[in-house]
Design an enzyme around this catalytic site. Structure first.
Site, short mmCIF file in Angstrom:
data_model
loop_
_atom_site.label_atom_id
_atom_site.label_comp_id
_atom_site.label_asym_id
_atom_site.label_seq_id
_atom_site.Cartn_x
_atom_site.Cartn_y
_atom_site.Cartn_z
NE ARG A 193 -19.75 52.53 -6.80
CZ ARG A 193 -20.32 51.36 -6.58
NH1 ARG A 193 -20.25 50.40 -7.50
NH2 ARG A 193 -20.95 51.11 -5.46
CE1 TYR A 227 -22.30 59.49 -8.47
CE2 TYR A 227 -21.14 57.44 -8.95
CZ TYR A 227 -21.75 58.29 -8.04
OH TYR A 227 -21.80 57.95 -6.72
CE LYS A 233 -16.04 53.83 -4.64
NZ LYS A 233 -15.95 53.37 -3.25
CG HIS A 290 -15.53 49.85 -0.43
ND1 HIS A 290 -16.84 49.46 -0.64
CD2 HIS A 290 -15.52 51.19 -0.59
CE1 HIS A 290 -17.58 50.52 -0.92
NE2 HIS A 290 -16.81 51.59 -0.89
CB SER A 332 -21.60 52.10 -2.13
OG SER A 332 -20.39 51.67 -2.71
CB CYS A 368 -23.62 50.39 4.14
SG CYS A 368 -24.73 49.63 2.94
CG ASP A 411 -15.00 55.11 -0.60
OD1 ASP A 411 -15.96 54.44 -0.19
OD2 ASP A 411 -14.67 55.17 -1.79
NE ARG A 464 -22.25 59.25 -3.59
CZ ARG A 464 -21.71 58.23 -2.94
NH1 ARG A 464 -20.62 58.39 -2.23
NH2 ARG A 464 -22.27 57.05 -2.96
#
Ligand code: GDP
Ligand code: PGA
Ligand code: MN
Ligand code: MN
Length: 613
Positions: free
Chosen positions: A86, A225, A234, A254, A276, A278, A301, A393
């Site tokens: 991102r 991406y 997002k 989130h 993100s 974590c 998420d 990913r």
């Protein structure tokens, strides 16, 4: 032509709305005039269409098919080197007044941004197909479901949206029946001249991820991406939805969602917000180390939360798939994810083995002798660089996750018993702390700091405040967002049991630089303490920053954890927290008088408790 203003979309008479709602049709043709695609294709969401798109992507070299004997119907995409994460510096919130975007967002004046976007978007899809992609966030039929239509010139993005949302005809039908929808425009920004040869991963060095919260529009340019291009995720489900949530009295967060069942058989639902990379996906798919404990996945998420008719806090996962971090995902850390990825998966920027399977750091303890790395170059363990990009990913359907909860897509959601905030902190922050009450919990959420990860551009490891793990995702002034959370607590208190709030940190390090806590499945021990707190069955001691497990209350039986490490995991150093308090004060000051007084009060209370300690 000027860029379409949402208010100028004519309303079609309801009777005429069928498969293709007229207002969507009108918008699509206006966008096509600007973007000038060679062709327009409406996406229906069928399996056959997905198959055709995957074949197309193979033929253009964007993806390659993996060995079907090892990884059935799975694909590997290698992105351009500049398109791996991102881009927060290119993410904009455009509101009439700068203060409404707030100090934590990149603000641009809407008219100026429209003019700028019009410049880059004009003719951006020349030589490409424009896909029209209707999608639903949340189970169609849920009172919480929200709709959108994304146009994109990337078939890779289309198949990704197909996994991450409820895509296609069912969503378009709901819009045709009158559901409101958010328009989202996406282009990779790489028009093709007649006869021009395409590249495997078209994108543009100039990138924009633009939200207009007031008119509920999204524009994205230059990147394919996931976090920049799957606009349902997002851009919509967090940035735009957080504004809808503010206006309509709910929360777009989130957060992962899990169902936890201890040996007693009584289940609890937990929501946890971590920045993100974590630990959300890992916690969402946790295989508990404690016998008789079960964790089931609802979301990994994003969560939308609201107060149900019964007055309780309820939540859904608006997504339909997982866009997870590959590195670190292995049988020892997350066997559930490894299982989920058996096939039907798109991998992006991982390494490839010689026999046509995938690999990334942490998948196996032993590194393969030879790989093709994420850039497509030969790699050996001596290469001195990671084989997979740190933010590589996997994209996989939620249905394929072995731990998916039976009620994961219940249109009425699940009742939330506790909320958890966390971050990546090498020092200071204990393994687990319980907030004194909701308002203190909001203070905890508002003051979370975390070390930056590879999920966005920036310096990995740099500590920053990431309130509610929403720093890159709140679509409005963060101070107003704090006020919304405080208000939410007042509404919950009026009607029902208020969820408890906890803070966790799996990432505290010892003097030798290694993690003190084993993490992953052993995090079940922290869940056990939390559940004990919910039932009032387990001990806690007061500390200046909240309640910590009392002596012996955290079950460490069978863990190889020495006394010194355990002490360090829970050490609250008053001097370190004095410094935290100073830093929080400076952070709060950036919001001026828009900061809710309750949060200044919480800071004063923290300082008082530290002084008394
Ligand atoms: P998300 O982006 O928030 O969903 O985070 P992930 O669950 O994908 O995890 C990001 C990275 O943190 C991965 O490399 C994981 O292996 C690692 N991670 C996740 N949980 C833990 C944990 O409990 N302890 C440690 N040490 N690392 C973790
Ligand atoms: P993550 O999701 O939180 O799982 O890393 C993607 C992101 O936030 O960029
Ligand atoms: Mn995320
Ligand atoms: Mn994740």
């Amino acid at each position: 032509m000027t860029l379409l203003d949402r208010t100028s979309i004519p309303n079609a008479p309801v009777a005429e709305r069928r498969q293709r709602p007229a207002e969507v049709d009108v918008w699509v043709s206006q966008i096509a005039q600007l973007l000038e695609p060679a062709e327009i294709r409406w996406v229906d969401g069928s399996t056959r269409e997905r198959h055709e798109l995957l074949q197309l992507l193979v033929s253009t070299g964007t993806i390659e098919q993996l060995n079907p004997d090892l990884r059935p119907y799975s694909f590997l995409a290698r992105s351009a080197e500049s398109d791996v994460a991102r881009l927060e510096s290119r993410t904009f919130i455009c509101t009439e007044h700068e203060a409404d975007a707030g100090p934590t967002n990149n603000w641009r004046e809407p008219a100026a941004m429209r003019a700028e976007l019009e410049g880059v978007m004009r003719g951006a899809m020349r030589g490409r197909t424009m896909y029209v992609v209707p999608f639903a966030m949340g189970p169609i039929g849920s009172p919480m479901a929200r709709f959108g239509v994304q146009v994109t010139d990337s078939p890779y993005v289309v198949v990704s949206i197909g996994t991450m949302t409820r895509m296609g005809d069912a969503a378009l039908d709901a819009i045709a029946r009158g559901a409101s929808w958010v328009p989202a425009v996406h282009s990779v920004g790489a028009p093709l001249a007649p006869g021009q040869q395409d590249v495997p991963w078209p994108c543009n060095d100039t990138k924009y991820i633009v939200q207009f919260p007031e008119t509920r529009e999204i524009w994205s340019y230059g990147s394919a991406y996931g976090g920049n291009a799957i606009l349902a995720k997002k851009a919509y489900a967090l940035r735009i939805a957080s504004v809808m949530a503010r206006d309509e009295g709910w929360l777009a967060e989130h957060m992962l969602l899990i169902k936890v069942t201890p040996p007693s058989g009584k289940s609890y639902h937990l929501a946890a917000a971590f920045p993100s990379a974590c630990g959300k996906t890992n916690m969402a798919m946790m295989t508990p180390s404690l016998p008789g404990w079960k964790v089931e996945t609802i979301g990994d998420d994003i969560a939308w939360l609201w107060i149900g008719a019964d007055g309780r806090l309820r939540a859904i996962n608006p997504e339909a798939g997982f866009f997870g971090v590959a590195p670190g995902t292995g049988m020892r850390t997350n066997p559930t994810a490894v299982d989920a990825l058996w096939g039907n998966t798109i991998f992006t920027n991982v390494a490839r083995t010689d026999d046509g399977d995938v690999w990334w750091e942490g998948l196996t303890d032993e590194k393969p002798a030879r790989l093709t790395d994420w850039r497509g170059e030969q790699w050996t363990p001596d290469s001195g660089r990671p084989a997979a990009h740190p933010n590589s990913r996997f994209t996989v359907s939620a249905r394929q996750c072995p731990s998916i909860a039976e009620d994961w897509d219940d249109p009425e959601g699940v009742v939330i018993d506790a909320i958890i905030f966390g971050g990546r902190r090498a020092s200071n922050v204990p393994l687990v702390v319980e907030a004194r009450d909701w308002d203190h919990g909001v203070f905890m959420g508002a003051t979370i700091a975390s070390e930056q990860t590879a999920a966005a551009e920036g310096t990995v490891g740099e500590l920053r405040r990431d309130p509610f793990a929403m720093l890159p995702f709140a679509g409005y002034n963060m101070a107003d967002y704090f006020a919304h959370w405080l208000d939410f607590g007042r509404r919950l208190r009026r009607s029902a049991r208020v969820p408890r709030v906890f803070q966790v940190n799996w990432f505290r390090k010892g003097a030798d630089g290694s993690f003190l806590w084993p993490g992953f499945g052993e995090n079940a021990r922290v869940l056990e303490w939390m559940v004990g707190r919910l039932d009032g069955q387990i001990g806690a001691v007061d500390s200046p920053i909240g309640s910590l497990p009392s002596d012996g209350a955290l079950n460490v039986e069978g863990l190889e954890l020495d006394e010194a490490a355990l002490t360090e995991l829970f050490r609250v150093d008053p001097a370190a927290f004095e410094a935290e308090a100073d830093d929080i004060e400076a952070f709060f000051a950036t919001f001026g008088d828009r900061l809710p007084v309750e949060l200044s009060r919480q800071l004063t209370l923290l300082r008082d408790r530290l002084a008394a300690a």
